[in-house]
Write a protein that holds these residues in place. Structure first.
Motif, PDB file in Angstrom:
ATOM      1  N   THR A   1      64.250  29.670  42.737  1.00 25.01           N
ATOM      2  CA  THR A   1      63.249  29.481  42.939  1.00 25.01           C
ATOM      3  C   THR A   1      61.963  30.207  42.013  1.00 25.01           C
ATOM      4  N   THR A   2      61.570  29.796  41.651  1.00 24.84           N
ATOM      5  CA  THR A   2      60.523  29.389  40.579  1.00 24.84           C
ATOM      6  C   THR A   2      58.960  30.551  41.093  1.00 24.84           C
ATOM      7  N   CYS A   3      58.069  30.627  40.685  1.00 21.60           N
ATOM      8  CA  CYS A   3      57.150  31.114  41.324  1.00 21.60           C
ATOM      9  C   CYS A   3      55.734  31.789  39.656  1.00 21.60           C
ATOM     10  N   VAL A   4      54.961  30.642  40.160  1.00 23.19           N
ATOM     11  CA  VAL A   4      53.667  30.688  38.402  1.00 23.19           C
ATOM     12  C   VAL A   4      52.130  30.933  38.588  1.00 23.19           C
ATOM     13  N   ALA A   5      51.643  32.097  38.480  1.00 21.65           N
ATOM     14  CA  ALA A   5      50.305  31.950  38.573  1.00 21.65           C
ATOM     15  C   ALA A   5      49.572  31.031  38.161  1.00 21.65           C
ATOM     16  N   THR A   6      48.557  30.241  39.181  1.00 21.40           N
ATOM     17  CA  THR A   6      47.976  28.424  38.708  1.00 21.40           C
ATOM     18  C   THR A   6      46.441  29.244  39.088  1.00 21.40           C
ATOM     19  N   MET A   7      45.867  29.750  39.643  1.00 19.67           N
ATOM     20  CA  MET A   7      44.180  30.186  39.645  1.00 19.67           C
ATOM     21  C   MET A   7      43.921  30.864  40.190  1.00 19.67           C
ATOM     22  N   LEU A   8      43.050  31.839  39.377  1.00 17.36           N
ATOM     23  CA  LEU A   8      42.684  33.052  39.377  1.00 17.36           C
ATOM     24  C   LEU A   8      40.536  32.841  39.635  1.00 17.36           C
ATOM     25  N   GLN A   9      40.247  33.860  40.525  1.00 21.58           N
ATOM     26  CA  GLN A   9      38.949  34.600  41.182  1.00 21.58           C
ATOM     27  C   GLN A   9      38.356  35.291  41.449  1.00 21.58           C
ATOM     28  N   GLY A  10      37.713  36.089  40.849  1.00 14.90           N
ATOM     29  CA  GLY A  10      37.563  37.202  41.077  1.00 14.90           C
ATOM     30  C   GLY A  10      35.834  38.197  40.422  1.00 14.90           C
ATOM     31  N   GLY A  11      35.066  38.991  40.414  1.00 13.10           N
ATOM     32  CA  GLY A  11      33.825  39.791  40.079  1.00 13.10           C
ATOM     33  C   GLY A  11      32.876  39.330  40.442  1.00 13.10           C
ATOM     34  N   HIS A  12      31.602  39.748  40.809  1.00 12.13           N
ATOM     35  CA  HIS A  12      30.438  39.288  41.414  1.00 12.13           C
ATOM     36  C   HIS A  12      29.794  39.401  40.698  1.00 12.13           C
ATOM     37  N   ALA A  13      29.443  39.649  39.227  1.00 15.84           N
ATOM     38  CA  ALA A  13      28.305  40.302  38.301  1.00 15.84           C
ATOM     39  C   ALA A  13      28.896  41.626  37.217  1.00 15.84           C
ATOM     40  N   PRO A  14      28.545  40.490  35.890  1.00 14.03           N
ATOM     41  CA  PRO A  14      28.748  41.315  34.810  1.00 14.03           C
ATOM     42  C   PRO A  14      29.138  42.991  34.398  1.00 14.03           C
ATOM     43  N   ASN A  15      27.923  43.533  35.221  1.00 13.13           N
ATOM     44  CA  ASN A  15      27.886  44.769  34.785  1.00 13.13           C
ATOM     45  C   ASN A  15      28.465  45.532  36.173  1.00 13.13           C
TER      46      ASN A  15
ATOM     47  N   PHE B   1      36.458  41.954  44.259  1.00 16.11           N
ATOM     48  CA  PHE B   1      37.364  41.521  45.203  1.00 16.11           C
ATOM     49  C   PHE B   1      37.503  40.541  43.775  1.00 16.11           C
ATOM     50  N   VAL B   2      39.348  40.253  44.040  1.00 14.21           N
ATOM     51  CA  VAL B   2      39.807  39.129  43.203  1.00 14.21           C
ATOM     52  C   VAL B   2      41.187  38.961  44.097  1.00 14.21           C
ATOM     53  N   THR B   3      41.188  37.144  43.861  1.00 14.82           N
ATOM     54  CA  THR B   3      42.541  36.737  44.332  1.00 14.82           C
ATOM     55  C   THR B   3      43.462  35.650  43.312  1.00 14.82           C
ATOM     56  N   ALA B   4      44.122  35.704  43.365  1.00 13.88           N
ATOM     57  CA  ALA B   4      45.208  34.643  42.618  1.00 13.88           C
ATOM     58  C   ALA B   4      45.868  33.750  43.571  1.00 13.88           C
ATOM     59  N   ASN B   5      45.832  32.536  42.681  1.00 15.55           N
ATOM     60  CA  ASN B   5      46.826  31.568  44.068  1.00 15.55           C
ATOM     61  C   ASN B   5      48.064  31.905  42.917  1.00 15.55           C
ATOM     62  N   VAL B   6      49.452  31.918  43.015  1.00 15.11           N
ATOM     63  CA  VAL B   6      50.969  32.392  42.415  1.00 15.11           C
ATOM     64  C   VAL B   6      51.405  30.551  44.007  1.00 15.11           C
ATOM     65  N   ASN B   7      51.850  29.633  42.840  1.00  8.35           N
ATOM     66  CA  ASN B   7      52.467  28.878  43.177  1.00  8.35           C
ATOM     67  C   ASN B   7      54.208  28.999  42.797  1.00  8.35           C
ATOM     68  N   CYS B   8      54.599  28.735  44.164  1.00  6.88           N
ATOM     69  CA  CYS B   8      56.402  28.727  44.266  1.00  6.88           C
ATOM     70  C   CYS B   8      57.190  27.250  44.232  1.00  6.88           C
TER      71      CYS B   8
END
Length: 482
Positions: A324-338, A343-350
């Motif tokens: 079995t292999t798992c790898v991060a493929t997408m990332l999303q997070g943050g709402h302002a630079p300051n 909330f942050v989230t990532a997709n891990v595809n296995c």
């Protein structure tokens, strides 16, 4: 502000190749200089398919299916044997099923390919991805490898049989389907649930198999796909109250998620061989370089041999077949630079070994991460494929005979795909499915799903002839049906 980006390694900086840069192609040898009428007809079908955008959401599988259906009607196939079917609320996701009537000598054989493709942005490609080009011995364009080569070949051969007046012993069914790559209207699932009588067969011939070329472009082995890994996405999420970026806090959501992704990157799942991968390594050892061959023999004899697994894992062609292999493929997070992220989230595809389940892998990820602030949610219930089945003896015999005559007698080896196909859906519905094509390529060269996807010109025409002969042998007059 939020952003989504593809990852090759968690938090690694990616330097993109300029979109205007031309792909560097090492010329592929052996492309024919003059095409036969059958090759010309197949190339025209291939080009028509590639140049219809069938990507999910922005394209139309129905448009491609209608174009193919028109060819069958023009060739004299009865209207009652040409079916354009699919969910009523998905007008762009209709599937084409064509039946070529035989002499009723046995249950039908299903010929399966999908018409949909992975999205391709014009800005990412050196040339328009939906204009098929031929350059340096390759066809280039979205779908030339996955899976419009197979769709065009199966279509062209069925039309050729009709033109030649050849009638098989049993019916042949061609199914060209939607949403194999993704989307909400998978064609094979819809057909199984709503019109299974259209595709019911003794077994199916599908994508997923093919030939491997060695360092000198010589055929190395020819594989028949008899199993595949299980696709599963997991969403990793970290939430907290955030705050002002001038007052950092230890529980920064981005750092927590980054730490979790790095732990996944560093984790290696155990070796899991099965009734397909064990003989694959035993047979491939006969044609591989000595160091790899010795490791393959050792691992087939003892899957707990970590030294052998380590050697095999140095070759990307074989590494993901081990486990079995798992790898991060997408990332999303943050709402302002300051602001601190809330909330942050990532997709891990296995890609899960068929002897394991998604729930088992989720439990491993939770244990490896060891942080209760990182929530893991799977996208589907456990998929049950059943154990890998032996290859149908008639198909295996015909594939071996043709491989001997066309490809210098290289071995025919059962394989497990590390990617996903619709074969698992058919297997679960009681239709054994095998990937076999006669299309040979070097490791990684097609760049399927990627920029400047390509397929050797010679490989396309070899696959055309191979499948023309193969389907005749397994379904034609004068042969036993089992």
């Amino acid at each position: 502000m939020s952003q989504r980006l593809a990852l090759t390694l968690a938090l690694a900086a990616v330097v993109a190749t300029p979109a205007a840069a031309q792909p560097i192609l090492r010329p592929a040898p052996g492309a024919p200089t003059t095409l036969t009428p059958a090759q010309q007809a197949a190339r025209a079908i291939y080009q028509e398919m590639v140049e219809i955008n069938t990507a999910d959401s922005v394209g139309s599988v129905t448009k491609a299916a209608e174009a193919v259906a028109a060819r069958f009607r023009a060739a004299g196939f009865p209207a009652a044997d040409i079916h354009l079917v699919g969910p009523a609320d998905k007008p762009a996701k209709q599937n084409l099923v064509v039946r070529y009537r035989g002499k009723s000598g046995g249950k039908a054989i299903l010929l399966l390919a999908h018409l949909d493709v992975v999205q391709a942005k014009r800005s990412d490609w050196a040339n328009d991805p939906f204009v098929m080009r031929e350059e340096s011995g390759y066809f280039l364009g979205r779908g030339v490898a996955d899976d419009k080569s197979m769709a065009a070949i199966l279509t062209a051969n069925l039309l050729r049989y009709k033109q030649e007046g050849w009638v098989p012993e049993r019916d042949l069914i061609l199914a060209l389907t939607a949403d194999e790559e993704g989307g909400d209207a998978n064609g094979v699932t819809w057909l199984i649930e709503n019109r299974k009588e259209l595709i019911d067969a003794e077994y199916a011939i599908n994508e997923g198999g093919g030939g491997s070329l060695g360092p000198n472009d010589e055929p190395l082995f020819h594989s028949i796909q008899a199993a595949e890994k299980v696709y599963s996405d997991f969403t990793l999420t970290v939430r907290n109250t955030g705050g002002h970026s001038s007052v950092p806090r230890k529980d920064n959501a981005i750092y927590s998620l980054a730490a979790a992704l790095l732990k996944i990157q560093q984790h290696t799942f155990p070796v899991e061989l099965n009734d397909v991968t064990r003989p694959f390594f035993e047979q491939t050892a006969k044609v591989e370089m000595p160091s790899l061959a010795a490791a393959m023999r050792a691992l087939a004899a003892n899957p707990a041999d970590t030294a052998a697994a380590r050697i095999i894992s140095t070759d990307p062609r074989y590494a993901s077949m081990l486990r079995t292999t798992c790898v991060a493929t997408m990332l999303q997070g943050g709402h302002a630079p300051n602001a601190l992220p809330q909330f942050v989230t990532a997709n891990v595809n296995c890609r899960i070994a068929p002897t394991s389940t998604a729930s088992q892998v989720k439990a491993v990820l939770e244990r490896v991460i060891g942080d209760s602030s990182v929530k893991i949610v799977g996208d589907r219930a456990d998929r049950r494929d059943g154990p890998p089945a032996p290859i149908h003896p008639v198909l295996l015999r015909a594939t071996t005979q043709l491989t001997n005559s066309m490809f210098k007698g290289v071995p025919v080896i059962p394989t497990m795909s590390t990617g996903a196909t619709d074969g698992y859906r058919l297997r679960a519905a009681g239709i054994p499915t095998y990937g076999v094509s006669g299309i040979f390529s070097a490791a990684g060269e097609t760049n399927a799903h990627g920029r400047d996807e390509k397929l050797r010109v010679k490989a396309f025409y070899d696959g055309l002839e191979f499948l023309y002969q193969l389907v005749k042998q397994v379904s034609g007059p004068g042969r036993p049906l089992s």
